[in-house]
Design a protein around this motif. Structure first.
Motif, PDB file in Angstrom:
ATOM      1  N   ARG A  91       0.838  -1.183   0.000  1.00 52.37           N
ATOM      2  CA  ARG A  91       0.000   0.000   0.000  1.00 52.37           C
ATOM      3  C   ARG A  91       0.878   1.240   0.000  1.00 52.37           C
ATOM      4  O   ARG A  91       2.029   1.187   0.431  1.00 52.37           O
ATOM      5  CB  ARG A  91      -0.945   0.004   1.201  1.00 52.37           C
ATOM      6  CG  ARG A  91      -0.290   0.201   2.560  1.00 52.37           C
ATOM      7  CD  ARG A  91      -1.372   0.348   3.624  1.00 52.37           C
ATOM      8  NE  ARG A  91      -0.836   0.663   4.928  1.00 52.37           N
ATOM      9  CZ  ARG A  91      -0.515  -0.227   5.828  1.00 52.37           C
ATOM     10  NH1 ARG A  91      -0.652  -1.520   5.554  1.00 52.37           N
ATOM     11  NH2 ARG A  91      -0.045   0.139   7.003  1.00 52.37           N
ATOM     12  N   PRO A  92       0.364   2.353  -0.493  1.00 52.26           N
ATOM     13  CA  PRO A  92       1.200   3.556  -0.594  1.00 52.26           C
ATOM     14  C   PRO A  92       1.579   4.088   0.773  1.00 52.26           C
ATOM     15  O   PRO A  92       0.863   3.918   1.745  1.00 52.26           O
ATOM     16  CB  PRO A  92       0.303   4.542  -1.350  1.00 52.26           C
ATOM     17  CG  PRO A  92      -1.094   4.067  -1.091  1.00 52.26           C
ATOM     18  CD  PRO A  92      -1.006   2.577  -0.980  1.00 52.26           C
ATOM     19  N   THR A  93       2.754   4.741   0.840  1.00 55.21           N
ATOM     20  CA  THR A  93       3.177   5.374   2.080  1.00 55.21           C
ATOM     21  C   THR A  93       2.776   6.843   2.102  1.00 55.21           C
ATOM     22  O   THR A  93       3.035   7.524   3.067  1.00 55.21           O
ATOM     23  CB  THR A  93       4.693   5.257   2.236  1.00 55.21           C
ATOM     24  OG1 THR A  93       5.321   5.834   1.082  1.00 55.21           O
ATOM     25  CG2 THR A  93       5.116   3.808   2.359  1.00 55.21           C
ATOM     26  N   ALA A  94       2.203   7.331   1.027  1.00 49.83           N
ATOM     27  CA  ALA A  94       1.705   8.701   0.981  1.00 49.83           C
ATOM     28  C   ALA A  94       0.515   8.744   0.042  1.00 49.83           C
ATOM     29  O   ALA A  94       0.431   7.992  -0.915  1.00 49.83           O
ATOM     30  CB  ALA A  94       2.787   9.655   0.503  1.00 49.83           C
ATOM     31  N   THR A  95      -0.434   9.596   0.355  1.00 54.63           N
ATOM     32  CA  THR A  95      -1.608   9.723  -0.498  1.00 54.63           C
ATOM     33  C   THR A  95      -1.276  10.604  -1.688  1.00 54.63           C
ATOM     34  O   THR A  95      -0.857  11.742  -1.528  1.00 54.63           O
ATOM     35  CB  THR A  95      -2.763  10.363   0.289  1.00 54.63           C
ATOM     36  OG1 THR A  95      -3.045   9.556   1.427  1.00 54.63           O
ATOM     37  CG2 THR A  95      -3.994  10.470  -0.586  1.00 54.63           C
ATOM     38  N   PRO A  96      -1.411  10.096  -2.927  1.00 54.93           N
ATOM     39  CA  PRO A  96      -1.068  10.909  -4.095  1.00 54.93           C
ATOM     40  C   PRO A  96      -2.088  12.015  -4.315  1.00 54.93           C
ATOM     41  O   PRO A  96      -3.248  11.898  -3.974  1.00 54.93           O
ATOM     42  CB  PRO A  96      -1.110   9.896  -5.243  1.00 54.93           C
ATOM     43  CG  PRO A  96      -2.079   8.857  -4.790  1.00 54.93           C
ATOM     44  CD  PRO A  96      -1.899   8.765  -3.292  1.00 54.93           C
ATOM     45  N   THR A  97      -1.611  13.099  -4.873  1.00 56.88           N
ATOM     46  CA  THR A  97      -2.476  14.193  -5.228  1.00 56.88           C
ATOM     47  C   THR A  97      -1.952  14.823  -6.498  1.00 56.88           C
ATOM     48  O   THR A  97      -0.803  14.597  -6.877  1.00 56.88           O
ATOM     49  CB  THR A  97      -2.541  15.233  -4.092  1.00 56.88           C
ATOM     50  OG1 THR A  97      -3.495  16.238  -4.438  1.00 56.88           O
ATOM     51  CG2 THR A  97      -1.188  15.921  -3.896  1.00 56.88           C
ATOM     52  N   GLU A  98      -2.756  15.588  -7.166  1.00 53.81           N
ATOM     53  CA  GLU A  98      -2.343  16.190  -8.427  1.00 53.81           C
ATOM     54  C   GLU A  98      -1.265  17.239  -8.181  1.00 53.81           C
ATOM     55  O   GLU A  98      -1.446  18.173  -7.426  1.00 53.81           O
ATOM     56  CB  GLU A  98      -3.548  16.847  -9.108  1.00 53.81           C
ATOM     57  CG  GLU A  98      -3.267  17.276 -10.539  1.00 53.81           C
ATOM     58  CD  GLU A  98      -3.021  16.096 -11.454  1.00 53.81           C
ATOM     59  OE1 GLU A  98      -2.236  16.249 -12.395  1.00 53.81           O
ATOM     60  OE2 GLU A  98      -3.615  15.021 -11.205  1.00 53.81           O
ATOM     61  N   ALA A  99      -0.101  17.055  -8.812  1.00 56.00           N
ATOM     62  CA  ALA A  99       0.988  18.006  -8.652  1.00 56.00           C
ATOM     63  C   ALA A  99       0.686  19.281  -9.425  1.00 56.00           C
ATOM     64  O   ALA A  99       0.119  19.250 -10.507  1.00 56.00           O
ATOM     65  CB  ALA A  99       2.302  17.401  -9.132  1.00 56.00           C
ATOM     66  N   ALA A 100       1.085  20.421  -8.846  1.00 58.20           N
ATOM     67  CA  ALA A 100       0.861  21.690  -9.529  1.00 58.20           C
ATOM     68  C   ALA A 100       1.791  21.844 -10.727  1.00 58.20           C
ATOM     69  O   ALA A 100       1.463  22.518 -11.688  1.00 58.20           O
ATOM     70  CB  ALA A 100       1.076  22.847  -8.554  1.00 58.20           C
ATOM     71  N   LEU A 101       2.951  21.194 -10.682  1.00 61.86           N
ATOM     72  CA  LEU A 101       3.923  21.308 -11.764  1.00 61.86           C
ATOM     73  C   LEU A 101       4.512  19.940 -12.059  1.00 61.86           C
ATOM     74  O   LEU A 101       5.040  19.277 -11.170  1.00 61.86           O
ATOM     75  CB  LEU A 101       5.034  22.285 -11.373  1.00 61.86           C
ATOM     76  CG  LEU A 101       6.118  22.536 -12.419  1.00 61.86           C
ATOM     77  CD1 LEU A 101       5.530  23.268 -13.627  1.00 61.86           C
ATOM     78  CD2 LEU A 101       7.262  23.354 -11.820  1.00 61.86           C
ATOM     79  N   VAL A 125       3.302   6.537 -12.186  1.00 58.67           N
ATOM     80  CA  VAL A 125       3.110   5.105 -12.352  1.00 58.67           C
ATOM     81  C   VAL A 125       3.127   4.458 -10.971  1.00 58.67           C
ATOM     82  O   VAL A 125       4.021   4.712 -10.161  1.00 58.67           O
ATOM     83  CB  VAL A 125       4.212   4.504 -13.240  1.00 58.67           C
ATOM     84  CG1 VAL A 125       4.066   2.989 -13.339  1.00 58.67           C
ATOM     85  CG2 VAL A 125       4.184   5.135 -14.626  1.00 58.67           C
ATOM     86  N   ASP A 126       2.130   3.629 -10.713  1.00 58.04           N
ATOM     87  CA  ASP A 126       2.040   2.907  -9.446  1.00 58.04           C
ATOM     88  C   ASP A 126       2.815   1.599  -9.576  1.00 58.04           C
ATOM     89  O   ASP A 126       2.400   0.683 -10.278  1.00 58.04           O
ATOM     90  CB  ASP A 126       0.569   2.629  -9.115  1.00 58.04           C
ATOM     91  CG  ASP A 126       0.385   1.978  -7.746  1.00 58.04           C
ATOM     92  OD1 ASP A 126       1.404   1.641  -7.104  1.00 58.04           O
ATOM     93  OD2 ASP A 126      -0.775   1.803  -7.336  1.00 58.04           O
ATOM     94  N   PHE A 127       3.963   1.493  -8.913  1.00 58.85           N
ATOM     95  CA  PHE A 127       4.785   0.287  -8.959  1.00 58.85           C
ATOM     96  C   PHE A 127       4.258  -0.808  -8.024  1.00 58.85           C
ATOM     97  O   PHE A 127       4.751  -1.929  -8.049  1.00 58.85           O
ATOM     98  CB  PHE A 127       6.228   0.617  -8.595  1.00 58.85           C
ATOM     99  CG  PHE A 127       7.079   1.005  -9.768  1.00 58.85           C
ATOM    100  CD1 PHE A 127       8.263   0.337 -10.047  1.00 58.85           C
ATOM    101  CD2 PHE A 127       6.711   2.042 -10.609  1.00 58.85           C
ATOM    102  CE1 PHE A 127       9.049   0.691 -11.128  1.00 58.85           C
ATOM    103  CE2 PHE A 127       7.481   2.410 -11.691  1.00 58.85           C
ATOM    104  CZ  PHE A 127       8.661   1.727 -11.959  1.00 58.85           C
ATOM    105  N   GLY A 128       3.289  -0.470  -7.183  1.00 61.38           N
ATOM    106  CA  GLY A 128       2.717  -1.479  -6.297  1.00 61.38           C
ATOM    107  C   GLY A 128       3.581  -1.818  -5.106  1.00 61.38           C
ATOM    108  O   GLY A 128       3.237  -2.698  -4.311  1.00 61.38           O
ATOM    109  N   THR A 129       4.695  -1.142  -4.941  1.00 56.15           N
ATOM    110  CA  THR A 129       5.576  -1.344  -3.799  1.00 56.15           C
ATOM    111  C   THR A 129       6.387  -0.081  -3.612  1.00 56.15           C
ATOM    112  O   THR A 129       6.518   0.739  -4.529  1.00 56.15           O
ATOM    113  CB  THR A 129       6.525  -2.548  -4.012  1.00 56.15           C
ATOM    114  OG1 THR A 129       7.265  -2.793  -2.805  1.00 56.15           O
ATOM    115  CG2 THR A 129       7.503  -2.290  -5.155  1.00 56.15           C
ATOM    116  N   VAL A 130       6.926   0.099  -2.434  1.00 60.04           N
ATOM    117  CA  VAL A 130       7.785   1.250  -2.180  1.00 60.04           C
ATOM    118  C   VAL A 130       8.976   1.226  -3.134  1.00 60.04           C
ATOM    119  O   VAL A 130       9.595   0.178  -3.358  1.00 60.04           O
ATOM    120  CB  VAL A 130       8.264   1.245  -0.713  1.00 60.04           C
ATOM    121  CG1 VAL A 130       9.411   2.227  -0.499  1.00 60.04           C
ATOM    122  CG2 VAL A 130       7.105   1.570   0.216  1.00 60.04           C
TER     123      VAL A 130
END
Length: 367
Positions: A91-101, A125-130
């Motif tokens: 599972r991700p270690t941070a919640t992704p959000t839309e980057a401004a740049l 790209v979600d690699f599915g692992t850290v």
């Protein structure tokens, strides 16, 4: 890029394909297809500013850790954020959000930031692992990285077909892998290796192993530069390896003496210091970039390995923030590096740095 460089690069591409075809790696060329949103960016600053006051104070940068928890530079380079080694890989270690740049589309530039999301070609790209310390093979078809458990893995560019190359021993931290791909000739049968740093309870060494599952790493031998200069390079304190060229030469840094070293891995397996600095990277033509402290801040410098008395150029003159972790594009024209608020690029021969991403992480060039 010169015709000579293109020939060497084509040979490296052919070698990777020949060695990996039908092997345990099961890696195939594949463009990223995941459409996840971008990783959570750091705090933004005005684009293109090298004098932004957004640095973490004016104190001398820390040398405590790299992006994978290993010391990565002398006092000239700041610590790199890391994800806990115990972070779950599913599972991700941070919640992704839309980057401004995010201006990475079409540049070949990728960014790994210790989460499972890698910025690539204008998206993530979600690699599915850290993914820590992501590095690309010369043909751009294979990724190598340190996973959330601290082990060395390879995969396709979209994170599929992961192969566990080796597990780090308990208490040992691995970091910053680099691909060493050599062209067969009368002196060299051709190799596809991974070289990385091992921090064994504070003792740093460079290790190497074949890029295949179940391989066992060995400590890289470091011999004197020449008979005229028989001094043995330091065998410990070495980190941040970067391999380049058809013959797999290596540049790396030593944290104890603050020097960048060159190791000729073709005939004599020798090496010696080339300049003061840390976090080096080189390209096939011998261009070298590295980090050096100027007035208490980390600047990006460029030089050339193939000159007897190489010039040293500050690519971030006047910067009052810390710039670290430089890497050179495959055509030798662009240097990408990390700032406190994202990733910047600059011409290798000098020019105003431009901010290209709000994502704070480790830059690498896939193509």
């Amino acid at each position: 890029m010169s015709a000579r460089a293109r020939l060497r690069r084509s040979a490296a591409v052919a070698l990777v394909s020949a060695i990996t075809a039908g092997s345990a790696l099961l890696l195939t060329a594949c463009d990223p297809s995941a459409q996840a949103t971008a990783p959570k960016p750091g705090s933004a600053a005005p684009a293109g500013t090298t004098g932004s006051p957004s640095a973490p104070g004016s104190a001398t940068p820390s040398a405590s850790a790299s992006s994978s928890g290993t010391p990565s530079a002398p006092a000239s380079a700041p610590a790199t954020p890391s994800s806990p080694a115990s972070a779950p890989a599913d599972r991700p270690t941070a919640t992704p959000t839309e980057a401004a740049l995010n201006l990475t589309k079409g540049t070949g530039l990728t960014i790994s930031n210790g989460t499972r999301y890698v910025v690539m070609d204008g998206r993530t790209v979600d690699f599915g692992t850290v993914v820590r310390d992501l590095a690309w093979s010369p043909d751009g078809k294979h990724a190598a990285f340190i996973d959330g458990a601290g082990n060395l893995q390879t995969s396709n560019p979209d994170g599929s077909h992961k192969v566990l190359i080796a597990k780090a021993p308990t208490g040992v931290t691995w970091s910053h892998p680099t691909w060493q791909v050599t062209t067969p000739d009368q002196f060299d049968k051709g190799r596809t290796n991974l070289i990385f740093t091992a921090d064994d309870h504070g003792t740093l060494r460079l290790l190497r192993l074949p890029a295949q599952a179940g391989a066992t790493p060995d400590v890289i031998s470091l011999n004197p530069y020449s008979d005229e200069n028989p001094k043995l390079p330091p065998t410990t304190g070495n980190r941040w390896p970067s391999s380049t060229g058809a013959h797999g030469r290596i540049v790396y840094a030593n944290k104890d003496d603050g020097q960048v070293y060159l190791r000729d891995d073709y005939l004599r397996q020798n090496g010696g210091p080339v300049t003061k600095g840390s976090q080096p990277a080189a390209d096939d033509e011998g261009d070298l970039v590295f980090v050096r402290s100027v007035d208490g801040h980390s600047h990006i410098f460029a030089s050339h390995l193939n000159q007897a008395n190489p010039d040293v150029q500050d690519l971030t003159p006047g910067a009052v923030v810390d710039f670290t972790e430089p890497v050179i594009s495959h055509d030798g024209r662009t240097v990408a590096f990390r700032g406190p608020d994202g990733i910047y690029t600059a011409p290798t021969r000098g020019g105003k740095p431009q901010k290209v991403s709000d994502t704070v992480g480790l830059p690498a060039f896939r193509s």
